[in-house]
Design an enzyme around this catalytic site. Structure first.
Site, PDB file in Angstrom:
ATOM      1  N   ASP A 171       0.891  -1.130  -0.105  1.00  0.00           N
ATOM      2  CA  ASP A 171       0.008   0.109   0.161  1.00  0.00           C
ATOM      3  C   ASP A 171       0.979   1.129  -0.156  1.00  0.00           C
ATOM      4  O   ASP A 171       1.986   1.230   0.311  1.00  0.00           O
ATOM      5  CB  ASP A 171      -0.929  -0.172   1.292  1.00  0.00           C
ATOM      6  CG  ASP A 171      -1.506   1.020   1.591  1.00  0.00           C
ATOM      7  OD1 ASP A 171      -2.278   1.649   0.361  1.00  0.00           O
ATOM      8  OD2 ASP A 171      -1.437   1.802   2.651  1.00  0.00           O
ATOM      9  N   ASP A 184      -0.265   5.039   0.807  1.00  0.00           N
ATOM     10  CA  ASP A 184      -0.548   6.212   1.862  1.00  0.00           C
ATOM     11  C   ASP A 184      -0.524   5.546   3.404  1.00  0.00           C
ATOM     12  O   ASP A 184      -1.348   4.662   3.624  1.00  0.00           O
ATOM     13  CB  ASP A 184      -1.866   6.872   1.530  1.00  0.00           C
ATOM     14  CG  ASP A 184      -1.785   7.468   0.307  1.00  0.00           C
ATOM     15  OD1 ASP A 184      -0.972   8.264   0.352  1.00  0.00           O
ATOM     16  OD2 ASP A 184      -2.493   7.194  -0.579  1.00  0.00           O
TER      17      ASP A 184
HETATM   18  C1  XBP Z   1      -5.518   6.121   0.540  1.00  0.00           C
HETATM   19  C2  XBP Z   1      -6.501   7.034   0.210  1.00  0.00           C
HETATM   20  C3  XBP Z   1      -6.293   7.868  -0.844  1.00  0.00           C
HETATM   21  C4  XBP Z   1      -5.595   9.180  -0.379  1.00  0.00           C
HETATM   22  C5  XBP Z   1      -5.877  10.342  -1.266  1.00  0.00           C
HETATM   23  O1  XBP Z   1      -5.908   4.841   0.987  1.00  0.00           O
HETATM   24  O2  XBP Z   1      -7.540   6.602   0.664  1.00  0.00           O
HETATM   25  O3  XBP Z   1      -7.731   8.476  -1.383  1.00  0.00           O
HETATM   26  O4  XBP Z   1      -6.060   9.340   0.750  1.00  0.00           O
HETATM   27  O5  XBP Z   1      -5.386   9.977  -2.658  1.00  0.00           O
HETATM   28  P1  XBP Z   1      -4.849   3.596   1.086  1.00  0.00           P
HETATM   29  P2  XBP Z   1      -6.450  10.395  -3.723  1.00  0.00           P
HETATM   30  O6  XBP Z   1      -3.657   3.866   1.802  1.00  0.00           O
HETATM   31  O7  XBP Z   1      -5.910   2.471   1.669  1.00  0.00           O
HETATM   32  O8  XBP Z   1      -4.756   3.282  -0.365  1.00  0.00           O
HETATM   33  O9  XBP Z   1      -6.888  11.791  -3.498  1.00  0.00           O
HETATM   34  O10 XBP Z   1      -5.344  10.573  -5.041  1.00  0.00           O
HETATM   35  O11 XBP Z   1      -7.403   9.480  -3.783  1.00  0.00           O
HETATM   36 MG    MG Z   2      -2.979   3.132   3.331  1.00  0.00          MG
END
Ligand code: XBP
Ligand code: MG
Length: 253
Positions: free
Chosen positions: A10, A12
């Protein structure tokens, strides 16, 4: 017995703590630039993280926290424009070197590459955000390290649906049984476990109280030599940090 072949990450919260000081800040910059008086505080953003995907999060905010706001008739385009501006602010923030990788990430990627393991990414964020993070923390060549970068709207259903991990596995032509996934959140592990992947969790401030049932290991971070991780759940076999040897032990579980 399953032999480890690939690591799937993953982005973020897992590779870097991007949410509070990255995405949230960029959303607020986009709102201000559009003349909107919306401000997502650190606390509110924690609630908004219940929904993955930036466009989906904006809609969730309007439907649950700002119900007085009247969306224009072309609501999809309105949200998409706002989100495009947010992405521009976010990538600019990464280009300024604003967000480092979490402990152990670079070391583990390097060890995996030395051992010829395959690497992939499975995230709900927008593809150019992944590129901006990788290029600005690991260098341009790191884009080549990952044979699949599964991101954003490439699948219709974002995490907690398993689609993004299913997609990555299918692209790599691998069974879940020979891979280890790395996640930081409940939506993330629901997605990875939905794809039948063993999963190591490294929590962060926003996710520390999430339910990580089914995780192979739950840690505060991946650890480094000299920066020992704390085990929150599971058996780390006496290790101080996550390396390939530990992952191989966890594969037998
Ligand atoms: C990450 C997200 C993303 C980011 C924002 O979740 O939810 O939406 O917060 O990115 P995970 P965007 O780590 O579970 O993948 O604005 O580009 O969607
Ligand atoms: Mg995440």
């Amino acid at each position: 017995m399953a032999t480890l072949q690939a690591l799937i990450f993953d982005v973020d919260g897992t590779l870097a703590d991007t949410e509070r000081d990255g995405h949230r800040v960029a959303f607020n910059q986009a709102f201000a630039e559009a003349g909107l008086d919306w401000v997502w505080s650190v606390e509110l953003y924690g609630e908004l993280l219940a929904v993955t995907g930036g466009k989906e999060r904006i809609r969730y905010y309007l439907e649950n926290f700002n119900t007085d706001f009247v969306l224009p008739e072309n609501d999809v385009a309105f949200i998409a424009d706002l989100h495009q501006s947010k992405t521009a602010h976010y990538t600019a923030l990464l280009e300024s070197g604003g967000i480092p990788l979490r402990p152990g990430v670079k070391r583990l990627l390097n060890e995996a590459r030395e051992k010829c393991l395959r690497l992939a990414i499975a995230t709900t964020t927008t593809p150019i955000n992944v590129e901006a993070l990788l290029v600005n923390t690991l260098g341009k060549e790191s884009m080549e390290w990952f044979e699949v970068i599964a991101a954003g709207d490439i699948v219709p259903a974002k995490k907690p649906a398993s689609d993004i991990y299913d997609y990555a596995l299918q692209e790599m032509q691998l069974d879940a049984d020979v891979c280890m996934a790395f996640e930081d959140s409940e939506n993330g592990i629901l997605s990875s476990r939905g794809a039948k992947l063993r999963t190591i969790i490294a929590i962060n401030d926003y996710t520390k109280d999430h339910d990580f049932s089914g995780a192979a290991l739950v840690l505060d971070h991946l650890g480094e030599p000299g920066q020992r991780f704390t085990v929150l759940s599971g058996d780390a076999y006496g290790a101080d940090y996550v390396d390939i040897a530990l992952i191989e032990k966890l594969m037998q579980g």
